[in-house]
Each structure stands twice: as C-alpha cells, then as structure tokens.
Design an enzyme around this catalytic site. Structure first.
Site, PDB file in Angstrom:
ATOM      1  N   HIS A 118     -45.306   9.301  -9.605  1.00 49.49           N
ATOM      2  CA  HIS A 118     -44.952   9.590 -10.946  1.00 49.49           C
ATOM      3  C   HIS A 118     -44.894   8.339 -11.572  1.00 49.49           C
ATOM      4  CE1 HIS A 118     -42.969  13.364  -9.504  1.00 49.49           C
ATOM      5  NE2 HIS A 118     -44.369  13.699 -10.019  1.00 49.49           N
TER       6      HIS A 118
ATOM      7  N   SER B 228     -44.278  16.369 -12.128  1.00 45.48           N
ATOM      8  CA  SER B 228     -45.638  15.859 -13.158  1.00 45.48           C
ATOM      9  C   SER B 228     -45.819  16.550 -14.451  1.00 45.48           C
ATOM     10  CB  SER B 228     -46.764  15.976 -12.289  1.00 45.48           C
ATOM     11  OG  SER B 228     -46.990  17.025 -11.642  1.00 45.48           O
TER      12      SER B 228
ATOM     13  N   GLU C 245     -51.303  26.336 -11.366  1.00 41.36           N
ATOM     14  CA  GLU C 245     -50.462  26.552 -10.255  1.00 41.36           C
ATOM     15  C   GLU C 245     -50.504  27.894  -9.789  1.00 41.36           C
ATOM     16  OE1 GLU C 245     -47.828  24.874  -8.246  1.00 41.36           O
ATOM     17  OE2 GLU C 245     -47.947  26.683  -7.265  1.00 41.36           O
TER      18      GLU C 245
ATOM     19  N   ASP D  71     -56.064  28.996  -8.797  1.00 45.72           N
ATOM     20  CA  ASP D  71     -56.338  28.191  -7.835  1.00 45.72           C
ATOM     21  C   ASP D  71     -57.291  27.107  -8.401  1.00 45.72           C
ATOM     22  OD1 ASP D  71     -58.010  26.709  -5.777  1.00 45.72           O
ATOM     23  OD2 ASP D  71     -57.345  28.550  -4.430  1.00 45.72           O
TER      24      ASP D  71
ATOM     25  N   ASP E  60     -52.915  16.980  -6.819  1.00 49.10           N
ATOM     26  CA  ASP E  60     -51.763  16.555  -6.024  1.00 49.10           C
ATOM     27  C   ASP E  60     -51.556  17.669  -5.053  1.00 49.10           C
ATOM     28  OD1 ASP E  60     -49.309  15.569  -4.923  1.00 49.10           O
ATOM     29  OD2 ASP E  60     -48.225  16.227  -6.854  1.00 49.10           O
TER      30      ASP E  60
HETATM   31  C1  LIG Z   1     -47.038  18.728  -4.214  1.00 46.73           C
HETATM   32  S1  LIG Z   1     -46.696  20.137  -5.167  1.00 46.73           S
HETATM   33  C2  LIG Z   1     -47.178  19.577  -6.710  1.00 46.73           C
HETATM   34  C3  LIG Z   1     -45.971  18.537  -7.418  1.00 46.73           C
HETATM   35  C4  LIG Z   1     -46.122  18.164  -8.869  1.00 46.73           C
HETATM   36  N1  LIG Z   1     -47.697  17.869  -8.812  1.00 46.73           N
HETATM   37  C5  LIG Z   1     -45.282  16.975  -9.134  1.00 46.73           C
HETATM   38  O1  LIG Z   1     -45.914  15.871  -9.089  1.00 46.73           O
HETATM   39  O2  LIG Z   1     -44.304  17.213  -9.509  1.00 46.73           O
HETATM   40  C6  LIG Z   1     -48.131  21.243  -4.799  1.00 46.73           C
HETATM   41  C7  LIG Z   1     -48.103  22.474  -5.478  1.00 46.73           C
HETATM   42  O3  LIG Z   1     -49.547  22.870  -5.651  1.00 46.73           O
HETATM   43  C8  LIG Z   1     -49.344  24.391  -5.522  1.00 46.73           C
HETATM   44  N2  LIG Z   1     -50.694  24.773  -4.998  1.00 46.73           N
HETATM   45  C9  LIG Z   1     -50.961  24.765  -3.639  1.00 46.73           C
HETATM   46  N3  LIG Z   1     -52.356  25.224  -3.595  1.00 46.73           N
HETATM   47  C10 LIG Z   1     -52.767  25.303  -4.749  1.00 46.73           C
HETATM   48  C11 LIG Z   1     -54.127  25.714  -5.406  1.00 46.73           C
HETATM   49  N4  LIG Z   1     -55.110  25.784  -4.562  1.00 46.73           N
HETATM   50  N5  LIG Z   1     -54.261  25.707  -6.837  1.00 46.73           N
HETATM   51  C12 LIG Z   1     -53.118  25.206  -7.459  1.00 46.73           C
HETATM   52  N6  LIG Z   1     -52.018  25.075  -7.195  1.00 46.73           N
HETATM   53  C13 LIG Z   1     -52.070  25.176  -5.826  1.00 46.73           C
HETATM   54  C14 LIG Z   1     -48.335  24.659  -4.577  1.00 46.73           C
HETATM   55  O4  LIG Z   1     -47.648  25.971  -4.911  1.00 46.73           O
HETATM   56  C15 LIG Z   1     -47.368  23.515  -5.051  1.00 46.73           C
HETATM   57  O5  LIG Z   1     -46.387  23.848  -6.046  1.00 46.73           O
END
Ligand SMILES: C[S@@+](CC[C@H](N)C(=O)[O-])C[C@H]1O[C@@H](n2cnc3c(N)ncnc32)[C@H](O)[C@@H]1O
Length: 275
Positions: free
Chosen positions: A18, A95, A113, A138, A159
């Site tokens: 961040h 984020s 998400e 996705d 991420d």
């Molecule tokens: C590490 S967290 C994200 C944190 C966020 N970027 C932050 O910094 O605050 C990963 C997120 O990706 C989501 N996720 C997992 N696979 C995914 C996909 N294929 N496409 C989109 N989101 C996905 C999960 O549900 C989770 O909420």
C-alpha cells in the site's frame, strides 16, 4: 476460495504494497490528464482491526500498528500513513479505498473481486464512490476487456491470494498479457517471497516477454517461529515511475527496522530492467 484478507489486512506485506500503491498514485496525479486504476483483486475494501479475524492473527498489530505509534516517518511513507490515520484506529483501508482516496474527479477506478461476500462488502464500502466500478468476476476473464483504458494512463494492481498451485504462473501470464495491451501502464504485482524459484521464474518470464522496465522490491521481516506465517514479501513493478525506486529505497531501512519480527530482517530494491 478460502482466502479472506481480513486475517492479514494491515500486516507488513500490506504496508509495503500500500505504501508503493500510494507512491504510484501520487505520481499519476502529477499530470493533468486523467488516469485509470484497475484493481484485479479488490478484497472487501475496509477491514476491522478490532474484529475477530485481525485479533486472531495479530498481523496488523505487528504491521501498521507499529507504524501508527511513531511520530516521525520518512517522507516517502508519510502520505500512506496519513491516509491510514484517516481510518485508524479501528479500521484499515484496502487497496480500493486507498485508491478512491487519491482519485481526482476525472480519474477512474475499476475493481474486480471474485468472492461473493467480499464483492458485496466491497460494493458497500464504495457505494458513494461515483468514480468507481466494481465487477464481480475473475480477473483472468475481466482484465483483458478493460485494456487499454481509454485514458491511456494508469495502474494495474495484481494481488492474488496464492491459494492454489499454478497461481504464480497464471498471474505472471496475466501480467504479460496486460502489458501487451497496455504497454505504457504501470503494473504492481504482489507476491509472497516464500519460494525463490517461483519469483525468479516469474521475473524471468516478464523479461523474456520484452518488459524492459522492471523493479523488484522485497521485505523480509525475519524468520518467525510459526512456519506457516509469511515472513517475506515482494512487488514486481512494471514501468516504475520516475522517483519511485528512490522513494522505496529511502523507506526500506525504516520498514526493516520497525517491522522486523526476528533477526535477519532485510529489504531490497533492485532494478531488473531499465530503459
Ligand atoms: C490479497 S486479497 C486482495 C487485497 C486487496 N488488493 C488489498 O490490497 O486491500 C485477494 C482477493 O482476491 C480475491 N480473488 C481470488 N481469486 C480471484 C480472481 N481469480 N479474480 C478476482 N478476485 C479474486 C479474493 O477473494 C481476495 O478477496
């Protein structure tokens, strides 16, 4: 899809990611022309640091909690801490909320998400944010449709939770495909630095694909007794903006000193390719 970021929000890895995100967004704001940010893995947007999940791991306390107690910070970290202080002490912004805070009226945020509960919470957290669009889906299907952004300037954050085998390689391929569609875009690619061969392979593939501006930033907080705990994290940054490497280099000794959990903590900022 068991991963829930609420257990990890505000930990040392989030601090690094961040702080870098804020530095890039501040750079994008320097030019008058609008930019777009595409956040491929949004999470829930807002995290309760007093909640069961955060208290169970104590990760935020050992991460952002330590920095919030300090009066004096390096200039490179101050804008990030100032944003977090706007939510502290009980909440921590993910984020999408950090990005929303730094968008100007003309800029745009698109957040993807996949998890239904996280998507619902994120939509709620961004409900008043007119510049933001939240997509339930996705990122490997959605990202290509969004590129290149009409603004032709901006940032992509990749991420993933790294829950499944092959996720590192898949994310690397998604990054390379995104770079082909949006060559001038800045890309922040977060990874857990647990498996050195996977990191090296990913960076190698990016370089082989012709990415000619690539920075690697890593922070290792030292080996923790709990083996399953993450102790080292990194970011690969495609097209790092001018001054970004210097800002991260300035911040790193401070992050190492204040976020260390055991002996052997260290950090690095390395240009893997420079135009
Ligand atoms: C590490 S967290 C994200 C944190 C966020 N970027 C932050 O910094 O605050 C990963 C997120 O990706 C989501 N996720 C997992 N696979 C995914 C996909 N294929 N496409 C989109 N989101 C996905 C999960 O549900 C989770 O909420």
């Amino acid at each position: 899809m068991n991963y829930r970021h609420a257990y990890h929000a505000g930990n040392f890895a989030d601090v690094l990611k961040h702080a870098a995100l804020v530095a890039v967004l501040l750079h994008l704001r320097k030019k008058e022309t609008p930019f777009a940010m595409i956040d491929c893995h949004g999470g829930r947007g807002l995290y309760d640091l007093a909640g069961t999940e955060a208290r169970k791991t104590g990760e935020a306390e050992a991460g952002i909690g330590r920095l919030l107690q300090l009066d004096s910070l390096p200039a490179a970290l101050q804008p990030y801490i100032d944003i977090v202080r706007g939510f502290a002490p009980s909440l921590y912004p993910g984020s999408p909320l950090i990005a929303a805070h730094l968008l100007r009226r003309k800029d745009r945020l698109v957040v993807i998400e996949k998890h239904p509960d996280e998507y619902a919470a994120l939509s709620q957290a961004l409900r008043q944010e007119r510049r933001a669009r939240v997509i339930k889906g996705d990122y490997s299907d959605e990202l290509a449709k969004l590129l290149p952004p009409p603004e032709r300037r901006g940032l992509i954050l990749i991420d993933p939770p790294y829950e499944t085998e092959g996720e590192f390689a898949n994310a690397t391929h998604a990054l390379i495909a995104a770079h082909r569609r949006f060559t001038g875009g800045i890309i922040l690619f977060w990874y857990p630095a647990k498996e050195r061969p996977a990191v090296d392979a990913s960076a190698g593939e990016m370089l082989n694909a012709g990415i000619d501006s690539l920075l690697k930033i890593e922070l290792d907080v030292g080996h923790t007794p709990a083996k399953e705990r993450l102790s080292s994290t990194g970011l690969l940054v495609v097209n790092p903006p001018f001054g970004f490497a210097a800002a991260m280099t300035e911040a790193m000794p401070f992050l190492v000193r204040h976020l260390a959990q055991a002996s052997g903590a260290r950090g690095s900022v390395d240009a893997l390719a420079e135009r």
